[in-house]
Scaffold this motif. Sequence first.
Motif, PDB file in Angstrom:
ATOM      1  N   TRP A 187      37.550  45.042  29.673  1.00  8.94           N
ATOM      2  CA  TRP A 187      38.793  44.262  29.657  1.00  8.94           C
ATOM      3  C   TRP A 187      38.916  43.374  30.899  1.00  8.94           C
ATOM      4  O   TRP A 187      39.462  42.264  30.830  1.00  8.94           O
ATOM      5  N   VAL A 188      38.389  43.839  32.023  1.00 10.65           N
ATOM      6  CA  VAL A 188      38.401  43.016  33.235  1.00 10.65           C
ATOM      7  C   VAL A 188      37.497  41.799  33.063  1.00 10.65           C
ATOM      8  O   VAL A 188      37.862  40.662  33.403  1.00 10.65           O
ATOM      9  N   ILE A 189      36.300  42.032  32.512  1.00 13.70           N
ATOM     10  CA  ILE A 189      35.362  40.921  32.284  1.00 13.70           C
ATOM     11  C   ILE A 189      35.952  39.922  31.305  1.00 13.70           C
ATOM     12  O   ILE A 189      35.904  38.700  31.518  1.00 13.70           O
ATOM     13  N   LYS A 201      27.915  42.412  28.761  1.00 13.38           N
ATOM     14  CA  LYS A 201      27.875  42.592  30.211  1.00 13.38           C
ATOM     15  C   LYS A 201      28.486  43.928  30.621  1.00 13.38           C
ATOM     16  O   LYS A 201      27.971  44.599  31.528  1.00 13.38           O
ATOM     17  N   ALA A 202      29.560  44.321  29.941  1.00 14.60           N
ATOM     18  CA  ALA A 202      30.178  45.619  30.255  1.00 14.60           C
ATOM     19  C   ALA A 202      29.224  46.759  29.977  1.00 14.60           C
ATOM     20  O   ALA A 202      29.115  47.718  30.757  1.00 14.60           O
ATOM     21  N   LEU A 230      38.723  34.793  29.813  1.00 15.21           N
ATOM     22  CA  LEU A 230      39.893  34.130  29.226  1.00 15.21           C
ATOM     23  C   LEU A 230      40.643  33.305  30.267  1.00 15.21           C
ATOM     24  O   LEU A 230      41.205  32.243  29.938  1.00 15.21           O
ATOM     25  N   ALA A 231      40.649  33.774  31.507  1.00 16.20           N
ATOM     26  CA  ALA A 231      41.288  33.003  32.572  1.00 16.20           C
ATOM     27  C   ALA A 231      40.567  31.669  32.764  1.00 16.20           C
ATOM     28  O   ALA A 231      41.210  30.630  33.003  1.00 16.20           O
ATOM     29  N   VAL A 232      39.234  31.682  32.649  1.00 11.45           N
ATOM     30  CA  VAL A 232      38.474  30.427  32.727  1.00 11.45           C
ATOM     31  C   VAL A 232      38.888  29.493  31.588  1.00 11.45           C
ATOM     32  O   VAL A 232      39.106  28.289  31.797  1.00 11.45           O
ATOM     33  N   PRO A 292      27.568  36.086  31.650  1.00 15.15           N
ATOM     34  CA  PRO A 292      26.257  35.875  31.014  1.00 15.15           C
ATOM     35  C   PRO A 292      26.174  34.512  30.328  1.00 15.15           C
ATOM     36  O   PRO A 292      27.140  34.023  29.767  1.00 15.15           O
ATOM     37  N   MET A 293      25.001  33.898  30.387  1.00 20.46           N
ATOM     38  CA  MET A 293      24.740  32.615  29.728  1.00 20.46           C
ATOM     39  C   MET A 293      25.747  31.553  30.164  1.00 20.46           C
ATOM     40  O   MET A 293      26.251  30.776  29.347  1.00 20.46           O
TER      41      MET A 293
END
Length: 373
Positions: free
Chosen positions: A280-282, A271-272, A287-289, A238-239
């Motif tokens: 946690w997946v989102i 979003k969840a 966080l990976a980004v 989002p955003m």
Amino acid sequence: MLDKTITFDKFIRWMLGGLLAAATLFILNYLSSVLLPFFVAWLFAYLLYPIVKFVQFKLHVPTRALSIIVTLILAVAVILGIGYLIIPPMIEQFEKLGLLATKYIQQSAHITDIPEAIRGWLNDNHRAIEKFFRSKDFTDGLKDAMPKIFNALTQTASIVISIIASLITLLYMFFILLDYEYLTDNWIKIFPKKSRPFWKELMSDVERALNNYIRGQGLVAFTMGILFCIGFTIIDFPMAIGLGILIGIMDLVPYLHTFALIPTVFLALLKAADTGQNFWVILAMALAVFVIVQIIIDMAVTPKVMGKAMGLNPAILLLSLSVWGALLGFIGLIIALPLTTLLIAYYQRYVTKETGKHERPAETAPPETGKQE
């Protein structure tokens, strides 16, 4: 330098110099409310001057005054464009949060009319509520909190009024830009003739380091903003564009963008709740980004871009912001970078004598030699 004898005359001059510096800091702090618009105007003038020059000489705008007006229009347009990319999506997300919260309350508490339920609860518990507000604990807590709240509101209002609502800042900036070359070329005349070479060399080092750092950090922040926009768009966060731009702006102060993790968690939760995906997946993808972009910036972009910045390590910059902000308040935050650069330039040129070694290749160029003269 350390082997020189410290004479009584030299000691007196050092002591007077220290007293003068302390008196200057005291006066700046005492007159902070008056000087704040002037320092803010100088900061904006310094940042906008290259654009004013480009508009006047490259776009062939006939006068400096008209070039300043065109530059201000362009700056306002850019700010409004950034606001358009950030604020409307943020409002949309808050509206969506309100709808989700309302839906959750209605489903979990089996309430169809929330305002009516609130009124009913107030009617049922009005005696307990009235007793709480009349209790000694609430009164004492209110007495302790109100002065602090009013003090914070007063300070915030004074800063906002003096920076944003005051036309004095805009007038200062306009007239500084109007005679920018004259002011920057003739400031040296405030010093006695015998000390002018010292200040000219020192301020030349400061200008070079300051320009390198600001341009470098601006390019790093711009690159980071683009990378975050791309990363968030790929994971359909989002955003995505607005958040990426916001992170890029925050990174103008190194590592300040880490505070963007707070709205990132909020948007992941939103979003969840909206899509039914695992929170946690989102959050892990977001966080990976952060991790991937930070690795690219730290390993590739920052060493390449910031290699020419003189002695302005991000930790030193953050420390200088804290120290000068504590000493001089909001003015300290504005002048922290040039003052810190000044101290570093003095230390490198006259104590460790490292400036000549680092800048010898650059000073051999004809344009730089002409500028020194």
